[in-house]
Design a protein around this motif. Structure first.
Motif, PDB file in Angstrom:
ATOM      1  N   MET A  35       0.823  -1.201   0.000  1.00  0.00           N
ATOM      2  CA  MET A  35       0.000   0.000   0.000  1.00  0.00           C
ATOM      3  C   MET A  35       0.851   1.241   0.000  1.00  0.00           C
ATOM      4  O   MET A  35       2.044   1.172   0.197  1.00  0.00           O
ATOM      5  CB  MET A  35      -0.944   0.036   1.181  1.00  0.00           C
ATOM      6  CG  MET A  35      -0.261  -0.021   2.513  1.00  0.00           C
ATOM      7  SD  MET A  35      -0.499  -1.613   3.037  1.00  0.00           S
ATOM      8  CE  MET A  35       0.657  -2.223   3.966  1.00  0.00           C
ATOM      9  N   GLY A  36       0.184   2.326  -0.182  1.00  0.00           N
ATOM     10  CA  GLY A  36       0.845   3.609  -0.162  1.00  0.00           C
ATOM     11  C   GLY A  36       0.423   4.398   1.048  1.00  0.00           C
ATOM     12  O   GLY A  36       0.663   4.003   2.167  1.00  0.00           O
ATOM     13  N   ILE A  37      -0.289   5.464   0.849  1.00  0.00           N
ATOM     14  CA  ILE A  37      -0.649   6.405   1.900  1.00  0.00           C
ATOM     15  C   ILE A  37      -1.872   5.895   2.656  1.00  0.00           C
ATOM     16  O   ILE A  37      -2.774   5.312   2.078  1.00  0.00           O
ATOM     17  CB  ILE A  37      -0.965   7.779   1.279  1.00  0.00           C
ATOM     18  CG1 ILE A  37       0.227   8.213   0.415  1.00  0.00           C
ATOM     19  CG2 ILE A  37      -1.278   8.808   2.322  1.00  0.00           C
ATOM     20  CD1 ILE A  37      -0.077   9.349  -0.495  1.00  0.00           C
ATOM     21  N   LYS A  78     -12.302 -11.824  -5.923  1.00  0.00           N
ATOM     22  CA  LYS A  78     -13.216 -11.398  -4.855  1.00  0.00           C
ATOM     23  C   LYS A  78     -12.554 -11.555  -3.490  1.00  0.00           C
ATOM     24  O   LYS A  78     -12.664 -10.685  -2.627  1.00  0.00           O
ATOM     25  CB  LYS A  78     -14.517 -12.197  -4.908  1.00  0.00           C
ATOM     26  CG  LYS A  78     -15.510 -11.799  -3.850  1.00  0.00           C
ATOM     27  CD  LYS A  78     -16.806 -12.564  -3.979  1.00  0.00           C
ATOM     28  CE  LYS A  78     -17.795 -12.074  -2.916  1.00  0.00           C
ATOM     29  NZ  LYS A  78     -19.106 -12.685  -3.085  1.00  0.00           N
ATOM     30  N   LYS A  79     -11.840 -12.655  -3.293  1.00  0.00           N
ATOM     31  CA  LYS A  79     -11.161 -12.879  -2.012  1.00  0.00           C
ATOM     32  C   LYS A  79     -10.057 -11.853  -1.793  1.00  0.00           C
ATOM     33  O   LYS A  79      -9.846 -11.384  -0.677  1.00  0.00           O
ATOM     34  CB  LYS A  79     -10.578 -14.296  -1.957  1.00  0.00           C
ATOM     35  CG  LYS A  79     -11.608 -15.368  -1.813  1.00  0.00           C
ATOM     36  CD  LYS A  79     -10.954 -16.728  -1.653  1.00  0.00           C
ATOM     37  CE  LYS A  79     -12.016 -17.797  -1.453  1.00  0.00           C
ATOM     38  NZ  LYS A  79     -11.419 -19.102  -1.176  1.00  0.00           N
ATOM     39  N   ALA A 131     -10.060  -9.071   1.182  1.00  0.00           N
ATOM     40  CA  ALA A 131      -8.940  -8.942   2.112  1.00  0.00           C
ATOM     41  C   ALA A 131      -8.416  -7.516   2.143  1.00  0.00           C
ATOM     42  O   ALA A 131      -8.078  -6.987   3.211  1.00  0.00           O
ATOM     43  CB  ALA A 131      -7.820  -9.909   1.724  1.00  0.00           C
ATOM     44  N   MET A 132      -8.363  -6.871   1.000  1.00  0.00           N
ATOM     45  CA  MET A 132      -7.831  -5.519   0.934  1.00  0.00           C
ATOM     46  C   MET A 132      -8.844  -4.469   1.383  1.00  0.00           C
ATOM     47  O   MET A 132      -8.447  -3.382   1.820  1.00  0.00           O
ATOM     48  CB  MET A 132      -7.345  -5.216  -0.486  1.00  0.00           C
ATOM     49  CG  MET A 132      -6.180  -6.084  -0.918  1.00  0.00           C
ATOM     50  SD  MET A 132      -4.802  -6.118   0.254  1.00  0.00           S
ATOM     51  CE  MET A 132      -4.199  -4.444   0.129  1.00  0.00           C
ATOM     52  N   ASP A 133     -10.140  -4.774   1.294  1.00  0.00           N
ATOM     53  CA  ASP A 133     -11.158  -3.812   1.723  1.00  0.00           C
ATOM     54  C   ASP A 133     -10.991  -3.420   3.183  1.00  0.00           C
ATOM     55  O   ASP A 133     -11.324  -2.309   3.576  1.00  0.00           O
ATOM     56  CB  ASP A 133     -12.571  -4.367   1.496  1.00  0.00           C
ATOM     57  CG  ASP A 133     -12.994  -4.334   0.037  1.00  0.00           C
ATOM     58  OD1 ASP A 133     -12.318  -3.648  -0.758  1.00  0.00           O
ATOM     59  OD2 ASP A 133     -13.987  -4.999  -0.301  1.00  0.00           O
ATOM     60  N   GLY A 134     -10.472  -4.308   3.995  1.00  0.00           N
ATOM     61  CA  GLY A 134     -10.292  -4.011   5.404  1.00  0.00           C
ATOM     62  C   GLY A 134      -9.041  -3.216   5.723  1.00  0.00           C
ATOM     63  O   GLY A 134      -8.827  -2.829   6.862  1.00  0.00           O
ATOM     64  N   LYS A 135      -8.218  -2.966   4.745  1.00  0.00           N
ATOM     65  CA  LYS A 135      -6.958  -2.237   4.955  1.00  0.00           C
ATOM     66  C   LYS A 135      -7.179  -0.746   4.733  1.00  0.00           C
ATOM     67  O   LYS A 135      -7.821  -0.342   3.782  1.00  0.00           O
ATOM     68  CB  LYS A 135      -5.887  -2.718   3.970  1.00  0.00           C
ATOM     69  CG  LYS A 135      -5.707  -4.216   3.940  1.00  0.00           C
ATOM     70  CD  LYS A 135      -4.697  -4.652   4.926  1.00  0.00           C
ATOM     71  CE  LYS A 135      -4.441  -6.142   4.728  1.00  0.00           C
ATOM     72  NZ  LYS A 135      -4.096  -6.806   5.924  1.00  0.00           N
ATOM     73  N   GLU A 136      -6.643   0.053   5.616  1.00  0.00           N
ATOM     74  CA  GLU A 136      -6.764   1.506   5.498  1.00  0.00           C
ATOM     75  C   GLU A 136      -5.598   2.033   4.665  1.00  0.00           C
ATOM     76  O   GLU A 136      -4.596   2.515   5.211  1.00  0.00           O
ATOM     77  CB  GLU A 136      -6.826   2.149   6.872  1.00  0.00           C
ATOM     78  CG  GLU A 136      -8.106   1.799   7.599  1.00  0.00           C
ATOM     79  CD  GLU A 136      -8.316   2.613   8.855  1.00  0.00           C
ATOM     80  OE1 GLU A 136      -7.675   3.664   9.013  1.00  0.00           O
ATOM     81  OE2 GLU A 136      -9.137   2.184   9.668  1.00  0.00           O
TER      82      GLU A 136
END
Length: 194
Positions: free
Chosen positions: A4-6, A119-120, A124-129
C-alpha cells in the motif's frame, strides 16, 4: 504480496463503486482464452469495465471484450499500458467522471490468473486503510514500485485529483521507449503518491 501507499480513512461497510480499466495488446490481435478467464473474474468485482486495446484486436476478441465491458476503446499502439491508462483516465473519463468512483482498478493482460478468486483478494484488501495497492511490490535499494499489471486506487487519491493529475501531466501516451514508460509510470507514480 499486497502493498500500500498512503493511509486513508476507513470506508466502513459501504458498497464500493469500482471501475476497471483493462489494457490489451497482442501483436496478432488475438485475445487468448486466459484473457477471457481474467476478464470474467475481474468483471465480477467491478461496476463497470473499460477495455483499451493498444493496436488491433480480431473480431472474436472484440466480441469477447464487448461481453464484459461497457466500453471498448481502440487506440494506436503507443505508450504501452501507461498510454492506454492515460487515454482512459484523461480522455474517456475526464476530470469530472473520474471522481464518481470509489476505486479504480488498472489491469493488463501480461499475467495469468487469477489462481484464487479476485473477490477474495478485494475482500482482504477492503479491510486495509490504504490509498492504493497492487499484487506485486518491488523494493529496490533506491527505487521501489508496484508493478503495473494490477493496481488499485482508492477514493482519496481519486477525489483529491492526484491520480488524474499525474496521468495527465507526467504520462506521455505516445512514448515509445519502454524504459521511459517504466520510469514515469511504475516508479514515478509510486514515488508521487507515496
Amino acid at each position: 504480496m499486497f502493498i500500500m501507499g498512503i493511509v486513508r480513512k476507513s470506508m466502513g461497510e459501504v458498497k464500493i463503486r469500482r471501475l476497471g480499466i483493462f489494457c490489451f495488446f497482442d501483436k496478432d490481435g488475438i485475445a487468448d482464452d486466459y484473457v477471457e478467464y481474467l476478464l470474467g473474474d475481474l468483471a465480477k468485482n467491478l461496476e463497470k469495465l473499460i477495455v483499451v486495446v493498444n493496436g488491433y484486436v480480431n473480431h472474436d476478441g472484440l466480441r469477447m471484450f464487448e461481453r464484459y465491458a461497457y466500453q471498448v476503446v481502440l487506440r494506436e499502439n503507443k505508450g504501452f499500458d501507461a498510454g492506454a491508462y492515460h487515454h482512459a483516465i484523461v480522455n474517456v473519463l475526464g476530470e469530472l467522471k473520474i471522481g464518481e468512483w470509489d476505486e479504480i482498478v488498472l489491469c493488463n493482460d501480461t499475467f495469468y490468473g487469477p489462481f484464487v478468486p479476485l473477490k477474495k483478494i478485494f475482500q482482504a484488501m477492503d479491510g486495509k486503510e490504504i490509498d492504493f495497492w497492487g499484487l506485486d511490490y518491488r523494493k529496490g535499494q533506491f527505487l521501489s514500485f508496484i508493478q503495473s499489471y494490477f493496481l488499485v486506487f482508492r477514493k482519496g487519491i481519486i477525489e483529491n485529483g492526484d491520480l488524474f493529475r499525474y496521468m495527465k501531466e507526467y504520462i506521455d501516451p505516445l512514448e515509445t521507449d519502454i524504459s521511459d514508460v517504466y520510469a514515469a509510470f511504475e516508479v514515478g507514480l509510486f514515488s508521487y503518491l507515496t
